[in-house]
Scaffold this motif. Structure first.
Motif, PDB file in Angstrom:
ATOM      1  N   ARG A 148      58.368 -53.308 -78.717  1.00  0.00           N
ATOM      2  CA  ARG A 148      57.353 -52.330 -78.340  1.00  0.00           C
ATOM      3  C   ARG A 148      57.089 -52.431 -76.849  1.00  0.00           C
ATOM      4  NH1 ARG A 148      55.130 -54.413 -83.098  1.00  0.00           N
ATOM      5  NH2 ARG A 148      55.261 -52.889 -84.773  1.00  0.00           N
ATOM      6  N   CYS A 149      57.024 -51.284 -76.218  1.00  0.00           N
ATOM      7  CA  CYS A 149      56.678 -51.223 -74.794  1.00  0.00           C
ATOM      8  C   CYS A 149      55.253 -50.688 -74.698  1.00  0.00           C
ATOM      9  CB  CYS A 149      57.656 -50.314 -74.055  1.00  0.00           C
ATOM     10  SG  CYS A 149      57.353 -50.260 -72.283  1.00  0.00           S
ATOM     11  N   GLN A 200      50.771 -47.978 -76.627  1.00  0.00           N
ATOM     12  CA  GLN A 200      52.200 -48.031 -76.914  1.00  0.00           C
ATOM     13  C   GLN A 200      52.922 -46.848 -76.289  1.00  0.00           C
ATOM     14  OE1 GLN A 200      53.408 -49.201 -80.892  1.00  0.00           O
ATOM     15  NE2 GLN A 200      54.955 -47.597 -80.886  1.00  0.00           N
ATOM     16  N   TRP A 246      56.574 -46.765 -76.353  1.00  0.00           N
ATOM     17  CA  TRP A 246      57.651 -46.551 -77.309  1.00  0.00           C
ATOM     18  C   TRP A 246      57.852 -47.793 -78.167  1.00  0.00           C
ATOM     19  CZ3 TRP A 246      61.374 -50.173 -76.463  1.00  0.00           C
ATOM     20  CH2 TRP A 246      61.628 -50.587 -75.156  1.00  0.00           C
ATOM     21  N   GLU A 247      58.574 -47.601 -79.271  1.00  0.00           N
ATOM     22  CA  GLU A 247      58.927 -48.691 -80.162  1.00  0.00           C
ATOM     23  C   GLU A 247      60.370 -48.483 -80.599  1.00  0.00           C
ATOM     24  OE1 GLU A 247      56.488 -50.519 -83.601  1.00  0.00           O
ATOM     25  OE2 GLU A 247      57.767 -49.004 -84.541  1.00  0.00           O
ATOM     26  N   LEU A 248      61.109 -49.560 -80.687  1.00  0.00           N
ATOM     27  CA  LEU A 248      62.508 -49.501 -81.078  1.00  0.00           C
ATOM     28  C   LEU A 248      62.768 -50.574 -82.122  1.00  0.00           C
ATOM     29  CD1 LEU A 248      65.414 -48.377 -80.453  1.00  0.00           C
ATOM     30  CD2 LEU A 248      65.628 -50.284 -78.859  1.00  0.00           C
ATOM     31  N   MET A 305      66.979 -50.293 -71.272  1.00  0.00           N
ATOM     32  CA  MET A 305      66.126 -49.136 -71.544  1.00  0.00           C
ATOM     33  C   MET A 305      65.190 -48.856 -70.374  1.00  0.00           C
ATOM     34  SD  MET A 305      65.293 -49.359 -75.560  1.00  0.00           S
ATOM     35  CE  MET A 305      64.714 -47.691 -75.459  1.00  0.00           C
ATOM     36  N   ARG A 361      59.883 -44.538 -70.948  1.00  0.00           N
ATOM     37  CA  ARG A 361      60.192 -43.554 -71.995  1.00  0.00           C
ATOM     38  C   ARG A 361      61.184 -44.162 -72.991  1.00  0.00           C
ATOM     39  NH1 ARG A 361      62.908 -41.986 -67.443  1.00  0.00           N
ATOM     40  NH2 ARG A 361      65.084 -41.407 -67.634  1.00  0.00           N
ATOM     41  N   ASP A 362      61.221 -43.592 -74.160  1.00  0.00           N
ATOM     42  CA  ASP A 362      62.073 -44.088 -75.240  1.00  0.00           C
ATOM     43  C   ASP A 362      63.492 -43.581 -75.027  1.00  0.00           C
ATOM     44  OD1 ASP A 362      63.143 -45.020 -77.571  1.00  0.00           O
ATOM     45  OD2 ASP A 362      62.049 -43.665 -78.876  1.00  0.00           O
ATOM     46  N   ALA A 363      64.197 -44.201 -74.061  1.00  0.00           N
ATOM     47  CA  ALA A 363      65.558 -43.760 -73.758  1.00  0.00           C
ATOM     48  C   ALA A 363      66.364 -44.915 -73.175  1.00  0.00           C
ATOM     49  CB  ALA A 363      65.536 -42.600 -72.763  1.00  0.00           C
TER      50      ALA A 363
END
Length: 128
Positions: A13-14, A20, A22-24, A51, A55-57
């Motif tokens: 989790r960032c 939060q 993003w979460e991966l 990453m 952002r979730d990328a």
């Protein structure tokens, strides 16, 4: 990084300011993790994941290394240093998304003998 008791899974989790971003969910055990304000880098087995922190990328697709990373660090200038179990050493310029240096310490020392690793800011040349 959180292990929620799910076999062979981890959650990364960032958070920024307590919220939060993003979460991966990743398959496997996260063995190394390096965070700098703009980048999150982690190793799962022989794979290196890079990453964007905001952002979730993925910056680039996961990289499969020949050996398991033992040490990861990201400098404030966006240089990623990776030392692997086979004594290979790489320096990446994350802003340009390219590998600047790929070398080996084999013949000089083993990875367990390394006490200090940095990179020259202008060239990415490693200092060991």
């Amino acid at each position: 990084v959180e292990d929620q008791g799910i076999r062979d899974r981890a959650f990364i989790r960032c958070l920024r300011g307590g919220s939060q971003v993003w979460e991966l969910q990743v398959v496997g055990e996260v063995r190394q993790l390096a965070v700098e304000s703009r980048f999150v880098v982690f190793a799962v087995g022989h794979e290196l994941h890079i990453m964007h922190a905001d952002r979730d990328a993925f910056l680039i697709p996961p990289i499969v290394l020949e050996s398991q990373p033992l040490y990861l660090t990201v400098t404030t200038r966006g240089q990623l240093l990776v030392l692997c179990r086979d004594a290979s050493l790489s320096v990446w310029d994350l802003h340009a998304a390219k590998n600047c240096v790929r070398t080996s310490l084999h013949g000089l020392c083993g990875p367990q003998d390394v006490e200090f690793i940095r990179a020259k800011p202008q060239t990415g040349e490693p200092i060991v």
